[in-house]
Design a protein around this motif. Structure first.
Motif, PDB file in Angstrom:
ATOM      1  N   PHE A  55       0.822  -1.203   0.000  1.00 52.00           N
ATOM      2  CA  PHE A  55       0.000   0.000   0.000  1.00 52.00           C
ATOM      3  C   PHE A  55       0.861   1.260   0.000  1.00 52.00           C
ATOM      4  O   PHE A  55       2.061   1.227   0.252  1.00 52.00           O
ATOM      5  N   PHE A  56       0.220   2.424  -0.285  1.00 50.14           N
ATOM      6  CA  PHE A  56       0.832   3.760  -0.215  1.00 50.14           C
ATOM      7  C   PHE A  56       2.075   3.897  -1.100  1.00 50.14           C
ATOM      8  O   PHE A  56       3.077   4.501  -0.710  1.00 50.14           O
ATOM      9  N   ILE A  61       4.331  12.970  -7.911  1.00 54.84           N
ATOM     10  CA  ILE A  61       5.164  13.873  -7.114  1.00 54.84           C
ATOM     11  C   ILE A  61       4.950  15.282  -7.638  1.00 54.84           C
ATOM     12  O   ILE A  61       5.096  15.536  -8.836  1.00 54.84           O
ATOM     13  N   GLN A  62       4.617  16.187  -6.741  1.00 55.49           N
ATOM     14  CA  GLN A  62       4.334  17.566  -7.129  1.00 55.49           C
ATOM     15  C   GLN A  62       5.254  18.510  -6.366  1.00 55.49           C
ATOM     16  O   GLN A  62       5.538  18.303  -5.181  1.00 55.49           O
ATOM     17  N   VAL A  63       5.742  19.551  -7.043  1.00 53.06           N
ATOM     18  CA  VAL A  63       6.605  20.561  -6.434  1.00 53.06           C
ATOM     19  C   VAL A  63       5.833  21.864  -6.327  1.00 53.06           C
ATOM     20  O   VAL A  63       5.239  22.324  -7.302  1.00 53.06           O
ATOM     21  N   GLU A  64       5.834  22.455  -5.152  1.00 51.37           N
ATOM     22  CA  GLU A  64       5.166  23.731  -4.920  1.00 51.37           C
ATOM     23  C   GLU A  64       6.177  24.747  -4.394  1.00 51.37           C
ATOM     24  O   GLU A  64       7.158  24.396  -3.748  1.00 51.37           O
ATOM     25  N   GLY A  65       5.903  26.022  -4.675  1.00 54.63           N
ATOM     26  CA  GLY A  65       6.791  27.092  -4.242  1.00 54.63           C
ATOM     27  C   GLY A  65       7.538  27.700  -5.416  1.00 54.63           C
ATOM     28  O   GLY A  65       7.729  27.062  -6.456  1.00 54.63           O
ATOM     29  N   ASP A  66       7.972  28.943  -5.239  1.00 54.76           N
ATOM     30  CA  ASP A  66       8.726  29.633  -6.282  1.00 54.76           C
ATOM     31  C   ASP A  66      10.152  29.105  -6.316  1.00 54.76           C
ATOM     32  O   ASP A  66      10.820  29.010  -5.279  1.00 54.76           O
ATOM     33  N   SER A  67      10.620  28.784  -7.518  1.00 58.83           N
ATOM     34  CA  SER A  67      11.958  28.221  -7.659  1.00 58.83           C
ATOM     35  C   SER A  67      12.483  28.531  -9.055  1.00 58.83           C
ATOM     36  O   SER A  67      11.724  28.507 -10.026  1.00 58.83           O
ATOM     37  N   PRO A  68      13.780  28.818  -9.178  1.00 59.72           N
ATOM     38  CA  PRO A  68      14.353  29.022 -10.510  1.00 59.72           C
ATOM     39  C   PRO A  68      14.584  27.724 -11.269  1.00 59.72           C
ATOM     40  O   PRO A  68      15.029  27.757 -12.414  1.00 59.72           O
ATOM     41  N   LEU A  86       5.343   5.767   0.398  1.00 62.16           N
ATOM     42  CA  LEU A  86       5.075   7.135   0.834  1.00 62.16           C
ATOM     43  C   LEU A  86       5.678   7.429   2.202  1.00 62.16           C
ATOM     44  O   LEU A  86       6.072   8.563   2.488  1.00 62.16           O
ATOM     45  N   TRP A  87       5.741   6.401   3.058  1.00 62.11           N
ATOM     46  CA  TRP A  87       6.186   6.619   4.432  1.00 62.11           C
ATOM     47  C   TRP A  87       7.681   6.405   4.617  1.00 62.11           C
ATOM     48  O   TRP A  87       8.223   6.698   5.679  1.00 62.11           O
ATOM     49  N   ARG A  88       8.328   5.869   3.609  1.00 64.87           N
ATOM     50  CA  ARG A  88       9.767   5.641   3.733  1.00 64.87           C
ATOM     51  C   ARG A  88      10.595   6.839   3.282  1.00 64.87           C
ATOM     52  O   ARG A  88      11.811   6.854   3.460  1.00 64.87           O
ATOM     53  N   VAL A  89       9.966   7.819   2.686  1.00 62.09           N
ATOM     54  CA  VAL A  89      10.691   9.012   2.239  1.00 62.09           C
ATOM     55  C   VAL A  89      11.090   9.842   3.457  1.00 62.09           C
ATOM     56  O   VAL A  89      10.241  10.222   4.273  1.00 62.09           O
ATOM     57  N   LYS A 117       0.166  10.376  -3.108  1.00 57.75           N
ATOM     58  CA  LYS A 117       0.736  11.607  -3.649  1.00 57.75           C
ATOM     59  C   LYS A 117       1.732  12.207  -2.657  1.00 57.75           C
ATOM     60  O   LYS A 117       1.487  12.238  -1.458  1.00 57.75           O
ATOM     61  N   LEU A 118       2.859  12.704  -3.202  1.00 64.13           N
ATOM     62  CA  LEU A 118       3.881  13.349  -2.391  1.00 64.13           C
ATOM     63  C   LEU A 118       4.100  14.765  -2.913  1.00 64.13           C
ATOM     64  O   LEU A 118       4.277  14.972  -4.115  1.00 64.13           O
ATOM     65  N   VAL A 119       4.103  15.737  -2.003  1.00 64.02           N
ATOM     66  CA  VAL A 119       4.284  17.146  -2.365  1.00 64.02           C
ATOM     67  C   VAL A 119       5.593  17.643  -1.758  1.00 64.02           C
ATOM     68  O   VAL A 119       5.840  17.464  -0.559  1.00 64.02           O
TER      69      VAL A 119
END
Length: 350
Positions: A55-56, A61-68, A86-89, A117-119
């Motif tokens: 499971f999980f 994978i999504q990236v949020e925030g301002d970045s160059p 998901l839990w091993r990251v 999903k991982l953000v």
């Protein structure tokens, strides 16, 4: 004692039976608790094992925030793969991986969105300083961390500085050493004083002299502040002097190193380049003409390909020889005259 006396009272026998039954029930209840506990632990263990293996699994994978940097670059640098659990990251490991490759990233936070999903929430550094070199700039944050080297652009809001040493340092590393730390602290105190007083017009800060903090006020004045003490009062006094005591077009030195006093030392406009050697920063080199492109004007003319071309060329060379000698002689005489006039000017100055 007779037999009647030895007989047990019926109420006592009933009480004994009741006590025995209670003990048996407690034992059975205790066994049930142990069984249930073991069963719950078993179920939890199986569920945990399944959640860490089956499971999980990460599907996006999504990236949020301002970045160059792009999302693909950050995800690749993180070391996270699709189908990972998901839990091993581990956040510390992911942050270390990303910051090692991308100096502009200051912080990375992980957010798990069940079930798959991982953000990655990233925070970027803002260039605060542009360390001016002979041919390019090095961008740093306020703490002296190198963000970028060999650039020709100064970002908005960044201060141009000289006097720090980034030799041998690569992007992602921080300027170290006691002298560097003291100069960065001087600069930080000046920035705080500027924010407090609203002083404007600082073009470049010179940290070369640890005992004399200087900056260029536009292209007109070299301002000497001395030590970093009482910077707020010094800047306020400078504001008053610039508004009330400086004439339009006047250039030179404003010496505010002595507390509660500003001395104006006027200079000639021609001397400002020597007084403020770092005013004009490095610029990007001009692009050279690509190799292999021929200038159409330099193509050989048809007349040069004629059989008599060599003779005509030699004749033109011989004909031009006297003119060259004449021009050479005139240039020698003119250089001699300029030298003599220079010596005369020097003697007059003396």
């Amino acid at each position: 004692m007779n037999k009647k006396d030895r007989r047990t009272n019926p109420s006592d026998r009933n009480q004994a039976r009741a006590n025995t039954g209670q003990r048996k029930r407690r034992r059975r209840h205790g066994r049930y608790i142990i069984h249930y506990t073991l069963l719950i632990l078993l179920v939890l263990g199986v569920g945990l094992a399944l959640s860490m293996t089956v499971f999980f699994q990460i599907k996006s994978i999504q990236v949020e925030g301002d970045s160059p940097y792009t999302q693909e670059e950050l995800v690749a640098a993180s070391g996270i793969q699709l189908q990972d659990n998901l839990w091993r990251v581990q956040q510390a490991e992911v942050e270390q991986n990303i910051k090692a490759q991308f100096p502009y990233i200051s912080q990375v936070e992980i957010r798990r969105v069940l079930p798959d999903k991982l953000v990655l929430q990233v925070t970027s550094e803002t260039p605060a300083l542009a360390l001016q070199g002979e041919s390019s700039y090095t961008l740093l944050n306020a703490d002296g961390k190198i963000l970028e080297k060999n650039t020709y652009q100064v970002p908005d809001g960044a201060w141009r500085v000289v006097g720090l040493n980034d030799e041998g340092k690569q992007p992602g590393e921080t300027l170290d050493g006691e002298d560097q730390a003291e100069k960065l602290n001087m600069l930080r105190l000046l920035q705080e004083a500027v924010a407090q007083t609203g002083f404007t017009g600082i073009e470049l800060v010179d940290l070369s002299d640890r005992l004399n903090l200087c900056f260029y006020y536009g292209d007109r004045f070299l301002v000497q502040l001395g030590s970093e003490s009482n910077l707020v009062n010094k800047l306020r006094l400078l504001q008053e002097v610039l508004e009330n005591n400086v004439q339009e077009g006047e250039v030179g030195i404003l010496d505010a190193s002595i507390n509660k006093r500003v001395s104006i030392i006027p200079y000639a406009q021609e001397q400002m380049a020597e007084l403020m050697p770092y005013l004009n920063g490095p610029t990007a080199p001009e692009e050279s003409q690509p190799q292999g492109e021929e200038n159409p004007e330099e193509e050989t003319s048809p007349s040069q390909e004629e059989p008599g071309g060599e003779e005509s060329s030699s004749e033109s060379e011989s004909a031009s020889t006297p003119d060259n000698e004449t021009s050479k002689g005139s240039s020698d005489s003119s250089s001699q005259q300029s030298t003599e006039s220079g010596e005369g000017a020097a003697s007059q100055a003396a």
